[in-house]
Design a protein around this motif. Structure first.
Motif, PDB file in Angstrom:
ATOM      1  N   HIS A  86       0.858  -1.174   0.199  1.00 16.62           N
ATOM      2  CA  HIS A  86      -0.060  -0.212   0.004  1.00 16.62           C
ATOM      3  C   HIS A  86       0.747   1.259  -0.078  1.00 16.62           C
ATOM      4  O   HIS A  86       1.758   1.380   0.463  1.00 16.62           O
ATOM      5  CB  HIS A  86      -0.777  -0.003   1.216  1.00 16.62           C
ATOM      6  N   GLU A 138      -4.040   0.843  -9.352  1.00 12.36           N
ATOM      7  CA  GLU A 138      -5.075   1.558  -8.364  1.00 12.36           C
ATOM      8  C   GLU A 138      -4.506   2.345  -7.310  1.00 12.36           C
ATOM      9  O   GLU A 138      -4.876   2.602  -6.490  1.00 12.36           O
ATOM     10  CB  GLU A 138      -6.294   0.653  -7.786  1.00 12.36           C
ATOM     11  N   GLN A 158       0.371   2.209 -13.883  1.00 10.78           N
ATOM     12  CA  GLN A 158      -0.900   2.351 -14.041  1.00 10.78           C
ATOM     13  C   GLN A 158      -1.764   1.336 -13.343  1.00 10.78           C
ATOM     14  O   GLN A 158      -2.127   0.378 -13.983  1.00 10.78           O
ATOM     15  CB  GLN A 158      -1.450   2.391 -15.622  1.00 10.78           C
ATOM     16  N   PHE A 174      -2.500   4.781  -6.986  1.00 13.07           N
ATOM     17  CA  PHE A 174      -2.643   6.222  -6.752  1.00 13.07           C
ATOM     18  C   PHE A 174      -3.924   6.731  -6.281  1.00 13.07           C
ATOM     19  O   PHE A 174      -3.899   7.597  -5.385  1.00 13.07           O
ATOM     20  CB  PHE A 174      -2.185   6.921  -7.959  1.00 13.07           C
ATOM     21  N   GLN A 175      -4.952   6.161  -6.653  1.00 19.54           N
ATOM     22  CA  GLN A 175      -6.256   6.252  -6.081  1.00 19.54           C
ATOM     23  C   GLN A 175      -6.377   5.824  -4.805  1.00 19.54           C
ATOM     24  O   GLN A 175      -6.631   6.858  -3.706  1.00 19.54           O
ATOM     25  CB  GLN A 175      -7.233   5.537  -6.601  1.00 19.54           C
ATOM     26  N   ARG A 176      -5.954   4.796  -4.234  1.00 19.96           N
ATOM     27  CA  ARG A 176      -5.882   4.310  -2.989  1.00 19.96           C
ATOM     28  C   ARG A 176      -4.913   5.138  -1.933  1.00 19.96           C
ATOM     29  O   ARG A 176      -5.130   5.204  -0.907  1.00 19.96           O
ATOM     30  CB  ARG A 176      -5.506   2.751  -2.834  1.00 19.96           C
ATOM     31  N   GLY A 216       0.910  11.420  -9.551  1.00 23.38           N
ATOM     32  CA  GLY A 216      -0.458  10.894  -9.693  1.00 23.38           C
ATOM     33  C   GLY A 216      -1.145  11.160 -11.176  1.00 23.38           C
ATOM     34  O   GLY A 216      -1.773  10.366 -11.483  1.00 23.38           O
ATOM     35  N   GLN A 217      -0.733  12.339 -11.937  1.00 21.22           N
ATOM     36  CA  GLN A 217      -1.222  12.781 -13.093  1.00 21.22           C
ATOM     37  C   GLN A 217      -0.408  12.188 -14.288  1.00 21.22           C
ATOM     38  O   GLN A 217      -0.782  12.294 -15.332  1.00 21.22           O
ATOM     39  CB  GLN A 217      -1.464  14.225 -13.064  1.00 21.22           C
ATOM     40  N   MET A 229      -4.231  11.400  -6.238  1.00 19.92           N
ATOM     41  CA  MET A 229      -4.348  11.881  -7.521  1.00 19.92           C
ATOM     42  C   MET A 229      -4.279  13.367  -7.814  1.00 19.92           C
ATOM     43  O   MET A 229      -4.118  13.738  -9.173  1.00 19.92           O
ATOM     44  CB  MET A 229      -5.916  11.250  -7.836  1.00 19.92           C
ATOM     45  N   ASP A 230      -4.160  14.115  -6.879  1.00 23.48           N
ATOM     46  CA  ASP A 230      -3.905  15.635  -7.187  1.00 23.48           C
ATOM     47  C   ASP A 230      -2.354  15.963  -7.266  1.00 23.48           C
ATOM     48  O   ASP A 230      -2.178  17.254  -6.980  1.00 23.48           O
ATOM     49  CB  ASP A 230      -4.757  16.441  -5.938  1.00 23.48           C
ATOM     50  N   ASP A 251      -4.366   8.128  -2.438  1.00 27.16           N
ATOM     51  CA  ASP A 251      -4.780   9.646  -2.192  1.00 27.16           C
ATOM     52  C   ASP A 251      -3.715  10.684  -2.767  1.00 27.16           C
ATOM     53  O   ASP A 251      -3.566  11.673  -2.212  1.00 27.16           O
ATOM     54  CB  ASP A 251      -5.044  10.151  -0.693  1.00 27.16           C
TER      55      ASP A 251
END
Length: 265
Positions: free
Chosen positions: A93, A191, A189, A193-195, A204-205, A199-200, A197
């Motif tokens: 994680h 999950e 690519q 980066f979503q998990r 993440g981009q 993405m901002d 937090d």
């Protein structure tokens, strides 16, 4: 295409999606029956897809940050009655934001998953592999372990531990018939980066590697008995530069990638 029953088992953690799922697919393509695990319900749909390859698949949803989760996984492995030929210790994680702004329970869960749970599983299944005199272990580290991870401090610290530990374990097992390989991806690519937090953030981009390519690099290195592999040429360049760059500079570079809001134009 159906396979004859494999004499050995492949155990893959973090296998519900991303790199872990792709590793499980590669193991299945080589005819290995599977025990796969993840802490997400998606492990069941992953198992359904993998069963289409003609191998036997045992899927468990469990938390490998806990002793109970590792015990459950090892009990399932024992129930199959098959020796473990491949162990892909891939579960992990991430966690974004500044360390002092994180909930410590979240930070501890990253350590317990990436380090404690991984070591516990390696100790349990590694002993069986050493006793039988053969097997291949693939541990998913990261190029993040080469740099102080400002705004990902705990995650990068765990991967520095794993990258180092894998080489030590490899050396200890060098005459045992069991090989240890460390897969060190860059941003992929998945999950993750979503998990985490993230993405901002810039990382993440930004464009990322395909999990299929990362898994193939790791699997091939494992099957060749290599000590480690950095997936992707850009990541290899970054890893090489990290070895000659001062830690303070690396931390500042990482800040620009991972600081909250850095992904906004």
């Amino acid at each position: 295409m159906a396979h004859s029953r494999s004499p050995t088992l492949a155990v893959v953690t973090g296998a519900s999606s991303g790199i872990g799922y792709e590793l499980a697919q590669l193991c299945a393509a080589h005819g290995h029956d599977l025990v796969i695990a993840a802490d997400e319900p998606g492990i069941e749909s992953a198992a359904g897809a993998l069963k289409g390859t003609g191998v036997t698949v045992h899927a468990l949803q469990l938390d490998l940050s806990t002793t109970q989760g590792v015990d459950r996984l090892c009990a399932e492995v024992e129930r199959t009655g098959q020796p473990v030929g491949i162990l892909c210790a891939n579960a992990g994680h991430g966690l974004g934001k500044a360390f002092l702004d994180q909930d410590f329970k979240d930070a501890r869960h990253v350590v317990d998953t990436n380090v404690t749970g991984t070591l516990h599983l390696l100790h349990r299944l590694g002993n069986g592999m050493r006793a039988q005199g053969f097997g291949r272990i693939l541990i998913t580290g990261s190029i993040a372990g080469f740099m102080p991870g400002a705004f990902q401090a705990v995650y990068n610290g765990t991967k520095a531990f794993i990258d180092s530990f894998s080489w030590a374990l490899r050396n200890e097992l060098k005459d045992s018939g069991v090989t240890v390989t460390c897969l060190m991806p860059g941003p992929t690519q998945t999950e993750f980066f979503q998990r985490a937090d993230l993405m901002d953030t810039k990382v993440g981009q930004d464009k990322k590697d395909r999990p299929q390519d990362v898994a193939r690099a790791g699997f091939d290195a494992m099957m060749s008995g290599e000590g480690d592999v950095v997936a992707g040429w850009k990541n290899r360049v970054q890893a090489a530069l990290a070895n000659v760059t001062p830690a303070g500079t690396l931390a500042e570079q990482h800040r620009k990638m991972a600081e909250p809001g850095s992904g906004r134009d």
